[in-house]
Design a protein around this motif. Structure first.
Motif, PDB file in Angstrom:
ATOM      1  N   PHE A   1      -1.253 141.704 101.082  1.00 32.37           N
ATOM      2  CA  PHE A   1      -1.376 143.127 101.361  1.00 32.37           C
ATOM      3  C   PHE A   1      -0.747 143.480 102.707  1.00 32.37           C
ATOM      4  CE2 PHE A   1      -4.488 142.275  98.161  1.00 32.37           C
ATOM      5  CZ  PHE A   1      -4.552 143.430  97.396  1.00 32.37           C
ATOM      6  N   ILE A   2      -0.876 142.580 103.685  1.00 37.75           N
ATOM      7  CA  ILE A   2      -0.254 142.821 104.985  1.00 37.75           C
ATOM      8  C   ILE A   2       1.268 142.798 104.843  1.00 37.75           C
ATOM      9  CG2 ILE A   2       0.010 141.958 107.333  1.00 37.75           C
ATOM     10  CD1 ILE A   2      -2.726 143.198 106.682  1.00 37.75           C
ATOM     11  N   ALA A   3       1.783 141.882 104.002  1.00 39.74           N
ATOM     12  CA  ALA A   3       3.228 141.858 103.737  1.00 39.74           C
ATOM     13  C   ALA A   3       3.677 143.185 103.143  1.00 39.74           C
ATOM     14  CB  ALA A   3       3.567 140.704 102.799  1.00 39.74           C
ATOM     15  N   LEU A   4       2.864 143.744 102.259  1.00 40.47           N
ATOM     16  CA  LEU A   4       3.157 145.040 101.658  1.00 40.47           C
ATOM     17  C   LEU A   4       3.237 146.122 102.735  1.00 40.47           C
ATOM     18  CD1 LEU A   4       3.308 146.614  98.853  1.00 40.47           C
ATOM     19  CD2 LEU A   4       0.884 147.075  99.215  1.00 40.47           C
TER      20      LEU A   4
ATOM     21  N   LEU B   1       0.983 142.320  93.444  1.00 34.55           N
ATOM     22  CA  LEU B   1      -0.335 142.079  94.041  1.00 34.55           C
ATOM     23  C   LEU B   1      -1.357 141.523  93.048  1.00 34.55           C
ATOM     24  CD1 LEU B   1      -0.758 145.066  96.528  1.00 34.55           C
ATOM     25  CD2 LEU B   1      -0.321 142.669  97.060  1.00 34.55           C
ATOM     26  N   PRO B   2      -1.426 142.025  91.806  1.00 30.27           N
ATOM     27  CA  PRO B   2      -2.359 141.419  90.850  1.00 30.27           C
ATOM     28  C   PRO B   2      -2.073 139.945  90.586  1.00 30.27           C
ATOM     29  CG  PRO B   2      -1.633 143.572  90.059  1.00 30.27           C
ATOM     30  CD  PRO B   2      -0.786 143.241  91.245  1.00 30.27           C
ATOM     31  N   VAL B   3      -0.800 139.561  90.654  1.00 24.65           N
ATOM     32  CA  VAL B   3      -0.436 138.152  90.452  1.00 24.65           C
ATOM     33  C   VAL B   3      -0.970 137.309  91.604  1.00 24.65           C
ATOM     34  CG1 VAL B   3       1.453 136.534  90.064  1.00 24.65           C
ATOM     35  CG2 VAL B   3       1.632 138.877  89.212  1.00 24.65           C
ATOM     36  N   VAL B   4      -0.834 137.819  92.828  1.00 19.77           N
ATOM     37  CA  VAL B   4      -1.355 137.110  94.002  1.00 19.77           C
ATOM     38  C   VAL B   4      -2.861 136.919  93.884  1.00 19.77           C
ATOM     39  CG1 VAL B   4      -1.679 137.234  96.509  1.00 19.77           C
ATOM     40  CG2 VAL B   4       0.499 137.948  95.501  1.00 19.77           C
TER      41      VAL B   4
ATOM     42  N   LEU C   1       0.175 133.047  85.427  1.00 19.14           N
ATOM     43  CA  LEU C   1       0.377 133.559  84.070  1.00 19.14           C
ATOM     44  C   LEU C   1      -0.590 134.700  83.761  1.00 19.14           C
ATOM     45  CD1 LEU C   1       0.880 130.233  82.072  1.00 19.14           C
ATOM     46  CD2 LEU C   1       2.600 131.998  82.492  1.00 19.14           C
ATOM     47  N   ALA C   2      -1.861 134.490  84.101  1.00 19.41           N
ATOM     48  CA  ALA C   2      -2.860 135.539  83.862  1.00 19.41           C
ATOM     49  C   ALA C   2      -2.544 136.775  84.686  1.00 19.41           C
ATOM     50  CB  ALA C   2      -4.256 135.014  84.192  1.00 19.41           C
ATOM     51  N   GLY C   3      -2.089 136.574  85.925  1.00 19.65           N
ATOM     52  CA  GLY C   3      -1.775 137.703  86.797  1.00 19.65           C
ATOM     53  C   GLY C   3      -0.615 138.534  86.288  1.00 19.65           C
ATOM     54  N   ILE C   4       0.412 137.874  85.784  1.00 18.73           N
ATOM     55  CA  ILE C   4       1.570 138.597  85.245  1.00 18.73           C
ATOM     56  C   ILE C   4       1.147 139.495  84.082  1.00 18.73           C
ATOM     57  CG2 ILE C   4       3.752 138.314  84.007  1.00 18.73           C
ATOM     58  CD1 ILE C   4       4.185 135.771  85.685  1.00 18.73           C
TER      59      ILE C   4
ATOM     60  N   ASP D   1      -0.984 145.489  84.645  1.00 16.82           N
ATOM     61  CA  ASP D   1      -1.330 146.870  84.287  1.00 16.82           C
ATOM     62  C   ASP D   1      -2.770 147.208  84.655  1.00 16.82           C
ATOM     63  OD1 ASP D   1       1.188 147.255  83.316  1.00 16.82           O
ATOM     64  OD2 ASP D   1       0.653 146.972  81.206  1.00 16.82           O
ATOM     65  N   GLY D   2      -3.566 146.200  84.975  1.00 16.14           N
ATOM     66  CA  GLY D   2      -4.957 146.435  85.358  1.00 16.14           C
ATOM     67  C   GLY D   2      -5.174 146.520  86.851  1.00 16.14           C
ATOM     68  N   GLY D   3      -4.072 146.483  87.639  1.00 12.06           N
ATOM     69  CA  GLY D   3      -4.218 146.556  89.090  1.00 12.06           C
ATOM     70  C   GLY D   3      -4.855 145.297  89.656  1.00 12.06           C
ATOM     71  N   ILE D   4      -5.303 145.377  90.907  1.00 14.45           N
ATOM     72  CA  ILE D   4      -5.843 144.168  91.537  1.00 14.45           C
ATOM     73  C   ILE D   4      -7.202 143.779  90.945  1.00 14.45           C
ATOM     74  CG2 ILE D   4      -4.576 144.575  93.672  1.00 14.45           C
ATOM     75  CD1 ILE D   4      -7.148 145.426  95.002  1.00 14.45           C
ATOM     76  N   ILE D   5      -7.951 144.748  90.438  1.00 16.63           N
ATOM     77  CA  ILE D   5      -9.199 144.389  89.755  1.00 16.63           C
ATOM     78  C   ILE D   5      -8.880 143.625  88.472  1.00 16.63           C
ATOM     79  CG2 ILE D   5     -11.203 145.290  88.528  1.00 16.63           C
ATOM     80  CD1 ILE D   5     -11.432 147.465  90.578  1.00 16.63           C
TER      81      ILE D   5
END
Length: 527
Positions: free
Chosen positions: A213-216, A242-245, A267-270, A274-278
């Motif tokens: 998030f800081i990189a963002l 971010l969701p992948v991270v 894989l799950a993050g990719i 569409d669900g955002g960080i949650i």
């Protein structure tokens, strides 16, 4: 108690998958052996300083053996690879004798040489029908061809130190009919939990994901510089990532199966984007839980270790990700939106009141342990869309700057000279890195006026955040923080107000405390 011997080398492919670090490789086996109640009787492990695929006779190497007194693998000999092979023949004969005398019940073989350094041990194992588990395709094929009793064999591709060790001990435990529960967790510190459910820690996942998030925020700030507006496209990519991270971190922490869990989390993050960080967090946690389940099941079904890792890492990530992709992503995204709507609604109703309340409550929140569990996740949810946050700005001005003001006061005018030494590192870290607000604790907890001053100063600084409608972040150098905000001058004023108020109040509190101390001394002397 069953006893095992470990033989082999750092190998060719194994060298790139853990063999380059013999201590860690052998220690993982020891940890799992302890869990199974299995004792290590001997080790003969030749570790070269390069892959055996390209090593020559003159390649530097070392021979590891087992030190029973310290229960650790130790280096017994160093030299060229040729010299180490010659030295290993002594331990090869010793282990073979132990096998024939019944002192060893099983063998772990990793890229062993059944026609060279491990010839006598393998011959003895064949004679005594000793069960062997191991990795290394060529090596295990040669051992099997000699008529050895191989109960588990696999190549090394896709395996890790931990997954290999668990596979070895699972095979032995089933063969001998003994109870074994793999130890999974921070095995280096002794903080081990066998249940992945107990390793689900939202606060830990968020804190570990914070650098993303800081990189963002940094990219957002740099993209505002004239001529660098092309970085806005990078900002959009990072938001999607971010969701992948989050998912990768969540899967790693929940499963703790090294690279296997990271692959599952990615894989799950990719599939959870569409669900955002949650959504990423839910997908990562699900992947981590499935990694443990599928890994153990596949080992019980006697799949090759490489296949076990492929299924545990790949299939776990796909299952968790697909559930998010088709079912839970809209719900997770909406949950995140609701949180942001509540924050935006409060700010829209009265930004000054919202900032004041947030500032007054943020110190009790961090002292009471609520900050990292509740406030930080909300900050990250805000940053997910814009790269900065209302509560993130309150964090910087109300916690970091107030802590900096308190510590600066104790550098300039401490109650005791020793307090300046304590305060200096805290001030420098807060100003230089935007973190370590705990540096103010010793001064706050020892003086009620300083404690009250911190809360008041934070409230004033938070109110200024509302006045200027600032969005920002902490965890960055104080001189850089305004550049990452939506209102640079407003953020500077808010930061300065928090530092100045806490500085003045603490200076006054220190003066009062010093006067009281002097009066007490005078009264004692007069008495």
């Amino acid at each position: 108690m069953k006893r095992i011997a470990i033989i082999g080398s750092s190998g060719g492919n194994l060298y790139n998958l853990g063999g380059a670090d013999p201590q860690k490789l052998l220690s993982e086996i020891r940890i799992q052996a302890d869990s199974a109640g299995v004792e290590i009787a001997a080790i003969q492990f030749i570790a070269a300083q390069s892959s055996m695929d390209g090593a020559g006779k003159d390649t530097p190497a070392a021979v590891y053996s087992w030190d029973a007194s310290s229960s650790t693998p130790v280096v017994r000999f160093t030299g060229t690879l040729e010299e180490c092979n010659q030295y290993a023949k002594e331990s090869d004969e010793s282990i073979a004798d132990a096998l024939r005398s019944g002192q060893v019940d099983g063998i772990v073989s990793m890229s062993a040489d059944p026609n060279g350094a491990n010839q006598l041990t393998v011959q003895a194992a064949v004679e005594k029908h000793i069960p062997i588990v191991g990795t290394g395709g060529t090596s295990m094929a040669l051992i099997s061809a000699k008529g050895a009793k191989v109960i588990l064999t696999s190549g090394t591709t896709g395996t890790t130190n931990r997954t290999r060790a668990i596979s070895f001990l699972t095979a032995f435990s089933k063969h001998w009919g003994i109870s074994y529960r793999p130890l999974i967790g921070d095995t280096g510190s002794g903080s081990i939990s066998n249940s992945p459910w107990k390793r689900i820690n939202i606060r830990g996942i968020m804190m570990s994901s914070l650098p993303g998030f800081i990189a963002l925020a940094l990219v957002l700030a740099v993209s505002k510089i004239p001529g660098l507006d092309m970085l806005s496209g990078v900002f959009d990519v990072l938001i999607k990532a971010l969701p992948v991270v989050i998912a990768a971190v969540a899967a790693k922490q929940v499963s703790d199966m090294e690279e296997v869990s990271v692959v599952a989390g990615v894989l799950a993050g990719i599939l959870s984007m569409d669900g955002g960080i949650i959504g990423g967090m839910i997908g990562g946690i699900g992947a981590g839980l499935l990694v443990n389940v599928l890994f153990r099941k596949c080992v019980e079904w006697k799949f090759p270790t490489t296949t076990v890792n492929i299924i545990a890492g790949g299939v776990s990530g796909l299952i968790a990700g697909l559930i998010l992709y088709y079912l839970l992503a809209p719900i997770a995204l909406q949950a995140g939106e609701w949180v942001k709507v509540l924050i935006e609604g409060a700010v829209a109703y009265s930004p000054i009141l919202a900032g004041l309340i947030a500032g007054l409550l943020i110190w009790p929140a961090i002292i009471g342990g609520v900050y990292h569990a509740a406030i930080l996740p909300i900050v990250l949810l805000e940053m997910e869309k814009t790269g900065n946050s209302f509560l993130g700005a309150v964090d910087m001005v109300g916690l970091v700057m107030v802590s900096a003001g308190i510590t600066l006061a104790n550098i300039l005018l401490p109650r005791d000279k020793s307090e300046a030494t304590v305060a200096t590192p805290g001030f420098l870290i807060n100003m230089g890195f935007g973190t370590f607000v705990e540096a103010a604790y010793p001064f706050m907890f020892s003086n009620k006026l300083v404690f009250a001053g911190a809360i008041v100063s934070s409230g004033i600084a938070g109110m200024m955040v509302g006045v200027f409608d600032v969005r920002g972040t902490a965890y960055v150098p104080s001189v850089m923080a305004p550049l990452l905000s939506n209102n640079m001058m407003g953020f500077i004023v808010a930061m300065a107000s928090g530092l100045a108020c806490s500085l003045i109040i603490t200076l006054i509190a220190n003066q009062i405390a010093k006067k009281k101390s002097m009066q007490a001394i005078d009264e004692k002397m007069s008495a």
